[in-house]
Scaffold this active site. Structure first.
Site: not given
Ligand code: TRP
Length: 338
Positions: A119, A201, A204
């Site tokens: 991140k 993966k 969202k």
């Protein structure tokens, strides 16, 4: 909603930072329902809004998504009478314990977290302290309730292991305080991959909306997205190494219909990918339809949902407060006279 000392306790959470996908549904929420129906655990399911602000959020959107996430939980069959379902920021003990745990978590440990490394590489403009100490807040979530098992996807396993290490460290210094939790990687929880890049993966927060199916996507959108799903140049519907796209579609079809891989191969023997993709889209849309109906019903009368949230947060706060008081006493904070 009953918290029994004789049962093991389960805690899990998702962040309200994007539209929930069928990956969240098949990988997590659907299994939580199985746990609830078994009746052998105390279950707490939280919407982790405090974790979400470690990356910038639009405030109105965050508020909306927090409520939507809870509505999806309920619409998916999680019963607010049987589980404790609440919003993290409604229970102040999470932030309070997180501060204490920050002081028992090492800089080196946090630096090794792969999610932090990923991140911070993605958000170079905003590598804030919250992003770094995120696992201490997550440990607080878990440890406040004497959690035994934490059902999570494999990507969160490292954080649960850190929560374990923090619990053990604290217990060694102050005596038995926290239950040492374990990650609980459910066998039935399937990993669902992106429709556009089936090595990744399903996420969202993916910029490409065609890469994921939102739980609330309309039937037309669902069918269209499956039609566009990336596959391979072969034509047989079969589960095999190197056929990531088809394998993923077969997994999704199997989850929604209960059919085995062999049954699916037989069903589509001699038929093309086009026909198969349409069948996957229809199965997915059919399975989500009742959930979406229930969701719309919940969102049209928010007072029911808000009532649940408030009641459940009060109960969670009551449980959490007991643990927090114990911790405050152990570390030496002076008790305030009532
Ligand atoms: N960090 C988790 C995620 O992004 C969400 C989460 C927050 C969580 N607190 C938790 C998961 C406690 C399990 C237990 O998926």
């Amino acid at each position: 909603m009953e918290f029994s000392k004789d049962k093991k306790t389960i805690f899990s959470a998702v962040q309200p930072s994007g539209n929930l996908t069928i990956g969240n549904y098949l990988g997590a929420i659907k299994n939580w329902q199985t746990l609830q129906d078994g009746g052998e655990f105390n279950c707490l399911y939280c919407v982790a809004d405090m974790h979400s602000i470690t990356v910038r959020q639009d405030p109105a959107l965050l508020r909306r998504r927090t409520l939507e996430t809870m509505a999806v939980y309920v619409a998916s069959g999680l019963d607010p009478e049987k589980n404790i379902m609440f919003v993290q920021s409604h229970v102040p003990a999470h932030a309070e314990l997180a501060w204490v745990l920050n002081c028992y978590t090492m800089f080196g440990e946090l630096s090794r977290m792969t999610q932090f490394k990923d991140k911070s590489a993605k958000n170079e403009q905003n590598i804030n302290a919250g992003l770094f100490t995120y696992p201490a807040l997550m440990a607080a979530d878990i440890l406040l309730y004497g959690t035994d098992l934490v059902p999570v996807g494999i990507d969160q396993k490292q954080h649960v292991e850190l929560a374990r290490d923090i619990a053990v460290r604290f217990n060694q210094i102050y005596g038995d305080t926290f239950t040492v939790p374990e990650p609980y990687i459910l066998q039935t929880g399937k990993k669902i991959y992106s429709l556009a890049e089936p090595e990744k993966k399903m996420s969202k927060s993916d910029e490409n909306v065609n890469s994921f199916i939102g739980i609330l996507d309309s039937r037309d959108v669902i069918i269209k997205k499956f039609k566009r799903a990336v596959t391979d140049s072969d034509t047989h519907v079969c589960y095999a190494e190197g056929k990531n796209g088809i394998n993923n579609l077969m997994t999704i079809y199997s989850c929604f219909t209960g059919k085995t891989m062999e049954e699916i191969e037989r069903e589509f023997d001699g038929k093309g990918y086009g026909e198969f993709k349409l069948a996957v889209g229809e199965a997915c849309a059919d399975a989500l339809a009742p959930l979406q109906k229930q969701y719309n019903c919940l969102m049209s009368d928010r007072s029911y949902l808000e009532g649940i949230l408030s009641q459940n947060a009060d109960y969670a706060a009551y449980l959490a407060r007991k643990m927090l008081s114990k911790v405050y006493r152990k570390v030496g904070f002076l008790a305030k006279n009532k």
